[in-house]
Design an enzyme around this catalytic site. Sequence first.
Site, PDB file in Angstrom:
ATOM      1  N   GLU B  89      12.695  10.636   3.082  1.00  0.00           N
ATOM      2  CA  GLU B  89      13.501  11.644   3.764  1.00  0.00           C
ATOM      3  C   GLU B  89      13.930  12.731   2.792  1.00  0.00           C
ATOM      4  OE1 GLU B  89      16.442   8.484   5.183  1.00  0.00           O
ATOM      5  OE2 GLU B  89      17.764  10.151   4.748  1.00  0.00           O
ATOM      6  N   CYS B 121      15.164   5.366   6.474  1.00  0.00           N
ATOM      7  CA  CYS B 121      14.853   4.449   5.381  1.00  0.00           C
ATOM      8  C   CYS B 121      13.649   3.549   5.637  1.00  0.00           C
ATOM      9  CB  CYS B 121      16.072   3.588   5.055  1.00  0.00           C
ATOM     10  SG  CYS B 121      17.432   4.543   4.377  1.00  0.00           S
ATOM     11  N   HIS B 244      16.110  -4.490   3.528  1.00  0.00           N
ATOM     12  CA  HIS B 244      16.616  -3.157   3.180  1.00  0.00           C
ATOM     13  C   HIS B 244      18.030  -3.311   2.619  1.00  0.00           C
ATOM     14  CE1 HIS B 244      17.605   1.009   3.173  1.00  0.00           C
ATOM     15  NE2 HIS B 244      18.542   0.865   4.088  1.00  0.00           N
TER      16      HIS B 244
END
Lengths: 140, 355
Positions: B89, B121, B244
Amino acid sequence: MNIPRNWRLQQQRYRLEGEVCEKCGARIFPARDICPECEAPAKTPLVFSGKGEVYSYTTVHTPPQGFEEFAPYILALIQLEEGPLITAQLTDVDADHVDIGMPVEMVTRKVQGGGAEGPIVYGYKFRPVLHATVHAAPHE
Amino acid sequence: MSDTTTILRPEHPVGIVGYGAYVPRYRLPAREVSRVWTGGYGGTPIKEKSVPGPDEDVVTMSIEAARNALARAALPDPALIRAVWVGSESHPYAVKPTSTIVAEAIGATPHTQAADWEFACKAGTEALQAAIGFIGSGMARYALAIGMDTAQARPGDALEYTAGAGGAAYLLGPAEESLAVFEGSFSYVTDTPDFWRRAYQHYPSHGGRFTGQPAYFKHITAAARGLMDALGTSPADYTYVVLHQPNAKFPKSAAKKLGFTPEQVKDGLLVNEIGNVYAGSSLIGLAAVLDEARPGDRLLLVSYGSGAGSDAFSLRVTEAIVERQGRAPLTREYVARRVEIDYATYVRFTGKLRK
């Protein structure tokens, strides 16, 4: 900013692509199509290993136009493993940690940021060798 | 089992042929952010985060990670790579692919696909998922999937403590050449407005506590459970789990909720030392685990991207891992290469302050 010029030099700047002289075996960087050693035509591309050592260096506090955002930066002469001596910036190192003879490796970094609207110019810089065992590992 | 809950598995088995991590050398301690914005009061979500140098961006960082992946794979010719896909991003250009620059630098051009992926993400694992399909269908022998970010955060925002820089590159290829083989993958996606950045804005906005339960935890656990149910595996079958990692707390507590032990989590948990590296977050955790893994180990990887979704992957490590681990810098070598900077240097390096 000269778009065609930077575009033409991409292979040289991104990957350290030079030439090898098929006649005398000299490795040439940057590419110049005539061997500086034996004057034979030399047009075979060769990607250099990117390994070398610091031959000499200085710190630039008053940069030329286009490099202001990175000042102060270290400019060095790098003796490449294959022979040629080239000029390049050092990165990821402080000036008081640089020594003549220090082993370095090529990385591709931003050389000119282009401001908010221009193209970004990427190219080779050198940094202290990060991973010694890669050096020793044979190429397969 | 109905078709809608069947795991994703390609026609031909696919695996990881080479992998490579990258983390810049600069670190901003969380206490520096706290010093400037809260007078040193309040807790900090991590110890410190990585910050890109002034000459680094997602292009340069992806190139180095890709070179590490290629060094591990010892591919005879980079022209064999038929896709270079970069998930991020923080692509340096709004219009002009990161991936063409990376492809050119590693020698994969011109007969290749190149594209930039976006999904907060999980843009990196989105590229990974697509690469499995690209190779598994027989369209390509090798494809490169990268998750890399130089994450942005508004000065003074809670995200400024954690928004870090780093990621990893994965060269995928046929299972028989791989150091780890994909056993299957599974995705879980809904429209969940937990975090976003509008066009022309420098910094993202978020829903505060809404980013937890209905966002991160729901998607991570649903994707992980869906995959394990379909494969017939349980947490005890895995040597490592990598989730994550937006902060130190979330992945630990999600892993616990799923039934994993702290021992299975710890090797892939880098957030305390490098921050949340967004699209690179779960993928660099996987790289750290692959640096340690032994043949026969099973790994579970689950990404999370705001907006929102999770991709879960089950991997089995092969004998090939042993000789390839040492061919490129280990993830922990990058983490250990550490130069601490203060808040003022951070705002200069990240372009928050210009001459």
